[in-house]
Design an enzyme around this catalytic site. Structure first.
Site, PDB file in Angstrom:
ATOM      1  N   TYR A  12     -10.997 -24.229  39.225  1.00 12.24           N
ATOM      2  CA  TYR A  12     -10.711 -23.099  38.349  1.00 12.24           C
ATOM      3  C   TYR A  12     -10.033 -23.555  37.065  1.00 12.24           C
ATOM      4  O   TYR A  12      -9.090 -24.352  37.102  1.00 12.24           O
ATOM      5  CB  TYR A  12      -9.816 -22.119  39.098  1.00 12.24           C
ATOM      6  CG  TYR A  12      -9.860 -20.692  38.613  1.00 12.24           C
ATOM      7  CD1 TYR A  12     -10.953 -20.190  37.920  1.00 12.24           C
ATOM      8  CD2 TYR A  12      -8.799 -19.829  38.874  1.00 12.24           C
ATOM      9  CE1 TYR A  12     -10.996 -18.871  37.502  1.00 12.24           C
ATOM     10  CE2 TYR A  12      -8.828 -18.504  38.463  1.00 12.24           C
ATOM     11  CZ  TYR A  12      -9.924 -18.028  37.772  1.00 12.24           C
ATOM     12  OH  TYR A  12      -9.955 -16.715  37.364  1.00 12.24           O
ATOM     13  N   SER A  69     -12.067 -26.313  45.556  1.00  7.72           N
ATOM     14  CA  SER A  69     -11.401 -25.086  45.136  1.00  7.72           C
ATOM     15  C   SER A  69     -12.424 -24.111  44.565  1.00  7.72           C
ATOM     16  O   SER A  69     -13.330 -23.682  45.281  1.00  7.72           O
ATOM     17  CB  SER A  69     -10.282 -25.413  44.152  1.00  7.72           C
ATOM     18  OG  SER A  69      -9.438 -24.310  43.978  1.00  7.72           O
ATOM     19  N   HIS A  72      -3.747 -28.120  49.040  1.00  3.69           N
ATOM     20  CA  HIS A  72      -4.675 -28.030  47.918  1.00  3.69           C
ATOM     21  C   HIS A  72      -4.442 -29.244  47.021  1.00  3.69           C
ATOM     22  O   HIS A  72      -3.814 -29.148  45.961  1.00  3.69           O
ATOM     23  CB  HIS A  72      -4.404 -26.733  47.166  1.00  3.69           C
ATOM     24  CG  HIS A  72      -5.606 -26.089  46.587  1.00  3.69           C
ATOM     25  ND1 HIS A  72      -6.508 -25.356  47.331  1.00  3.69           N
ATOM     26  CD2 HIS A  72      -6.083 -26.055  45.318  1.00  3.69           C
ATOM     27  CE1 HIS A  72      -7.463 -24.890  46.551  1.00  3.69           C
ATOM     28  NE2 HIS A  72      -7.228 -25.303  45.321  1.00  3.69           N
ATOM     29  N   ASP A  79      -2.659 -25.461  53.138  1.00  5.35           N
ATOM     30  CA  ASP A  79      -2.991 -25.089  51.759  1.00  5.35           C
ATOM     31  C   ASP A  79      -2.195 -23.848  51.334  1.00  5.35           C
ATOM     32  O   ASP A  79      -2.395 -22.761  51.874  1.00  5.35           O
ATOM     33  CB  ASP A  79      -4.491 -24.805  51.661  1.00  5.35           C
ATOM     34  CG  ASP A  79      -4.982 -24.687  50.234  1.00  5.35           C
ATOM     35  OD1 ASP A  79      -4.173 -24.364  49.346  1.00  5.35           O
ATOM     36  OD2 ASP A  79      -6.184 -24.909  50.007  1.00  5.35           O
TER      37      ASP A  79
END
Length: 318
Positions: free
Chosen positions: A90, A182, A301, A272
């Site tokens: 992202y 992700s 993450h 995560d």
């Protein structure tokens, strides 16, 4: 974040609603894409190596956007080899050339997409009502027509990327893999679902799944923060909560997961804090194709050891 028990994760089926016309929505979207010319432009990059030819690739996506990707072709290629589409996290972009050259050194052609309006060179031509401040999940959510959702067009770009890759000289169209982390993990799953010719998908801790559960779990300070932002500033009394989560269902990868036909190597960190594992398993548990779970109990993450090695090994098996 305390780890949930794996058996509980494997039993979870998601909580975000699926729109009644979900299948018709994506059939209509793909029909629009099918009318899009499969043409592209290759521009030699300033970065070159003795092992690969590096190009900037441009194509016109749905809605007229000029979409960019990095294309790396092996120079030592005997016949047709595998092709790999890469999708980024992202806000980011397609990244450096170096990792793509590593694949090309093994005879794999790589096409790494820049998502519209994020950290790369792809244009975002979407005009939609509502806030533009916080992020792309909520972009278009105030439009009556869900075709205005930002990720609809991005998901279609994924399919166009793979179709271009399959048509390239030196690429075996029956040996296509997709991979990302992700947001890129979510796009990996969406691509494999909407383009059934994909043979291998390696999604890593995927985003864009089970939005309602992510919100309920308090994932409001990072990847999913824009949902809480939307309610706080645009709908503080939550009068539209049911409508919002129903609309987000069109771009929720858990509702696409059962369409995947590729082999899936699903990678996740069970600690995560960014994309809660429970939301990820809403998608994993709905995959009906051949699948393997690779879980890192103490990782979140972040960088996952041996992941890149595994992706290369899987690609070489195609």
């Amino acid at each position: 974040m305390a780890n949930e028990k794996l058996e509980d994760l494997l039993a979870y089926r998601g909580s975000s609603p699926k729109p009644d016309d979900f299948d018709a929505y994506w059939a209509r979207a793909l029909d629009e894409l099918n009318r899009q010319p499969l043409t592209y432009e290759l521009v030699p990059a300033s970065f070159q190596t003795p092992l690969a030819a590096c190009y900037h690739l441009y194509f016109t996506g749905v809605g007229g956007a000029r979409v960019h990707g990095k294309c790396v072709k092996p120079l030592r290629n005997n016949g047709q080899g595998p092709g790999l589409a890469l999708f980024h996290g992202y806000h980011g972009g397609s990244g450096d050339w170096f990792d793509k050259v590593a694949y090309a050194a093994h005879g794999i052609t790589v096409l790494a997409l820049d998502c519209r309006g994020q950290g790369g060179l792809s244009e975002d031509m979407l005009t939609a009502k509502g806030t533009t401040l916080k992020g792309h999940i909520i972009r278009g959510i105030d439009e009556e027509n869900p075709d205005k959702l930002y990720y609809r067009n991005v998901f279609l770009d994924l399919v166009q990327t793979v179709r271009i890759l399959k048509a390239m000289d030196g690429v075996d169209p029956d040996k296509i893999g997709v991979h990302g982390c992700s947001q890129g993990g979510a796009l990996t799953m969406a691509c494999a679902a909407l383009e059934p010719s994909v043979k291998l998908a390696v999604p890593v801790y995927p985003f864009l799944t089970d939005y309602k559960k992510a919100w309920e779990m308090g994932a409001t300070t990072s990847a999913y923060e824009e949902i809480a932002y939307y309610f706080r500033f645009m709908d503080p009394l939550h009068n539209r909560q049911e409508e919002v989560f129903r609309k987000l269902g069109y771009i929720d990868i858990q509702h696409l997961a059962d369409r995947i036909r590729a082999k899936v190597v699903f990678v996740t960190g069970l600690a995560d804090p960014i994309c809660p594992p429970l939301t990820q398993f809403a998608s994993y548990n709905k995959i009906r194709a051949e699948k393997e779970l690779v879980a890192y109990p103490e990782h979140g993450h972040e960088y996952l050891p041996y992941l890149s090695d595994r992706v290369l090994q899987e690609m070489l098996k195609l």
